[in-house]
Design an enzyme around this catalytic site. Structure first.
Site, PDB file in Angstrom:
ATOM      1  N   CYS A 114      -5.892  -2.850   1.999  1.00  0.00           N
ATOM      2  CA  CYS A 114      -5.570  -1.968   1.116  1.00  0.00           C
ATOM      3  C   CYS A 114      -4.366  -0.858   1.636  1.00  0.00           C
ATOM      4  CB  CYS A 114      -6.830  -0.904   1.377  1.00  0.00           C
ATOM      5  SG  CYS A 114      -6.725   0.094   2.588  1.00  0.00           S
TER       6      CYS A 114
ATOM      7  N   GLU B 170     -11.564  -5.464  -4.158  1.00  0.00           N
ATOM      8  CA  GLU B 170     -11.605  -4.223  -3.548  1.00  0.00           C
ATOM      9  C   GLU B 170     -10.725  -4.024  -3.504  1.00  0.00           C
ATOM     10  OE1 GLU B 170     -12.247  -0.589  -0.750  1.00  0.00           O
ATOM     11  OE2 GLU B 170     -12.288  -3.258  -0.427  1.00  0.00           O
TER      12      GLU B 170
ATOM     13  N   ARG C  61     -15.490   8.900  -2.383  1.00  0.00           N
ATOM     14  CA  ARG C  61     -14.419   8.267  -1.986  1.00  0.00           C
ATOM     15  C   ARG C  61     -14.500   6.675  -3.450  1.00  0.00           C
ATOM     16  NH1 ARG C  61     -13.828   4.841   2.979  1.00  0.00           N
ATOM     17  NH2 ARG C  61     -13.292   3.067   2.304  1.00  0.00           N
TER      18      ARG C  61
ATOM     19  N   ARG D 234     -12.583   4.179  -5.234  1.00  0.00           N
ATOM     20  CA  ARG D 234     -12.373   2.990  -5.493  1.00  0.00           C
ATOM     21  C   ARG D 234     -11.444   1.732  -6.428  1.00  0.00           C
ATOM     22  NH1 ARG D 234     -10.394   4.541  -0.789  1.00  0.00           N
ATOM     23  NH2 ARG D 234     -10.478   4.118   1.299  1.00  0.00           N
TER      24      ARG D 234
END
Length: 333
Positions: free
Chosen positions: A76, A121, A165, A167
Site C-alpha cells: 500500500c 486490498e 480504518r 481500505r
C-alpha cells in the site's frame, strides 16, 4: 475444495479471513512474502507442507500450482496518503512496489487454468492517485486479462473492531463465472470500543510513557499547532475507537490511551525521567492484533518492534471474512 494462493502474504491476515469464511472448503497451496520477520510470524501460525516463496518478481507462474483464488494485498505504501504517493514510480530496496500488482496479474494469467477470483486490498486513496489514472490502469488490466472487477471502500469499525480504518477492496471474477452483480457486505451494526479489547491488568510498565517523553510530545504538538498543522500525539477515549494503525507500525503515539488500572511504576527498560503519573500508555501488540480482529489464539512470536510493523501492515480480518463469505456465495452458485 477451493485452492488459494497468498501473495504479499504479510502475516496471513487475508488468508485468515478467507479460511474463516470457507472453513474446510479452502486450502492454501502457495505463499509468497518478501519480509523475513513476517515469514517467521506466518510460519508460527500456519503449518504448510511447502516453503514460503520470497520476492514475487522472481517467481515464475509455472512454479505456482493451479489455484482458484488469488489473495493479494499488494503493497500500500506506494499509493498511501500518508506516504510519498509515488504509485507506479515508487522504489523500495530496488523493487518497484507500485508495479507489484502486475506480478499478481502475471502469476494469475500466464497459465493454462486462470483462477476464478482475484482479491486485492489497498489504501482508500488508490482510486484518487494520479487523478484516478492509476486505478483506471489497474481496473483496465483486470478487464483485459478476462476479469470483471468490483470494488468498494469499507471501514473496519463497521465490522466489529474498534478501529477507524478505511481500505479499498477489489473482487475480480473470471468472465465466464462472473455474476451480473456483486454485493459487498453491509456493516454488522455491532459496536465495539477500545475498552473491550484491552489486555487484562496489570500491563507491563514498558508500555507506559515516561513523563519526559510525554513533555516532548506536548511541545512537539504545540509547535505544529502554532503553525496551523495537525500533527502530534493523540489520546483515544476508551469509549471510542482507535485511529488507523498504519503501515510500518509507526505513529503509535497517535493511539495512546489512559489506563488507570493497577500497574508497576518501576521501569523495566531504560527511560529518561520516570513513568508518568497520568497513566498514559501505548497499546500492546496483542491489543493491536485485536484492533485488526485477530483471535487471541494467533501467535505473536517476535519482538514488539516487528509486531507493531506487521500488524500495522496487515488487514482487519473481520472485514476480509465478510467479503469472503460474499465471494463464496458466488462460487457456490
Amino acid at each position: 475444495m477451493y485452492k488459494s494462493i497468498d501473495l504479499f502474504a504479510g502475516i496471513g491476515g487475508i488468508r485468515l479471513g478467507f479460511d474463516q469464511a470457507f472453513g474446510d472448503e479452502i486450502r492454501t497451496v502457495f505463499v509468497s512474502e518478501f519480509d523475513e520477520p513476517a515469514q517467521k510470524t506466518y510460519r508460527a501460525n500456519y503449518s504448510d507442507p511447502f516453503e514460503i516463496a520470497g520476492d514475487i518478481t522472481k517467481i515464475d507462474a509455472s512454479d505456482v500450482p493451479d489455484f482458484d483464488i488469488a489473495l493479494a494485498g499488494f503493497p500500500c505504501q506506494a499509493f498511501s496518503i500518508a506516504g510519498s504517493k509515488m504509485g507506479f514510480k515508487d522504489d523500495f530496496k530496488g523493487r518497484a512496489r507500485g508495479t507489484l500488482f502486475f506480478d499478481t496479474l502475471r502469476i494469475c494469467t500466464d497459465r493454462k487454468n486462470k483462477p476464478k477470483v482475484i482479491f486485492c486490498e489497498n489504501v482508500k486513496g488508490l482510486p484518487m492517485h494520479d487523478h484516478g489514472r492509476t486505478f483506471k490502469v489497474i481496473l483496465g488490466a483486470l478487464k483485459e486479462a478476462g476479469y470483471i472487477p468490483w470494488w468498494k471502500i469499507l471501514n473496519s469499525k463497521d465490522f466489529g473492531v474498534p478501529q477507524n480504518r478505511e481500505r479499498i477492496y477489489i473482487v475480480a471474477f473470471r468472465e465466464d463465472i462472473a455474476p451480473t452483480e456483486f454485493t459487498f457486505p453491509e456493516p454488522t451494526g455491532k459496536k465495539v470500543y477500545l475498552r473491550d479489547i484491552l489486555e487484562d491488568a496489570p500491563i507491563s510498565p514498558k508500555y507506559y510513557l515516561s513523563d519526559t517523553y510525554i513533555e516532548t510530545l506536548r511541545k512537539h504538538r504545540e509547535r505544529h499547532q502554532s503553525k496551523g498543522n495537525g500533527f502530534g500525539y493523540q489520546i483515544r477515549s476508551l469509549d471510542g475507537t482507535a485511529g488507523a494503525i498504519v503501515c510500518g507500525g509507526m505513529g503509535r503515539e497517535r493511539n495512546l490511551i489512559i489506563d488507570h488500572r493497577e500497574h508497576s511504576m518501576e521501569p523495566v527498560t531504560h527511560i529518561k525521567g520516570k513513568i508518568n503519573e497520568e497513566d498514559i500508555r501505548k497499546m500492546t501488540p496483542r491489543e493491536w492484533a485485536r484492533l485488526q480482529g485477530f483471535p487471541d489464539s494467533y501467535e505473536l512470536p517476535l519482538a514488539d518492534t516487528h509486531l507493531y510493523k506487521q500488524l500495522g501492515n496487515s488487514v482487519s480480518v473481520p472485514v476480509i471474512k465478510a467479503i469472503a463469505e460474499k465471494v463464496k456465495e458466488v462460487l457456490d452458485d
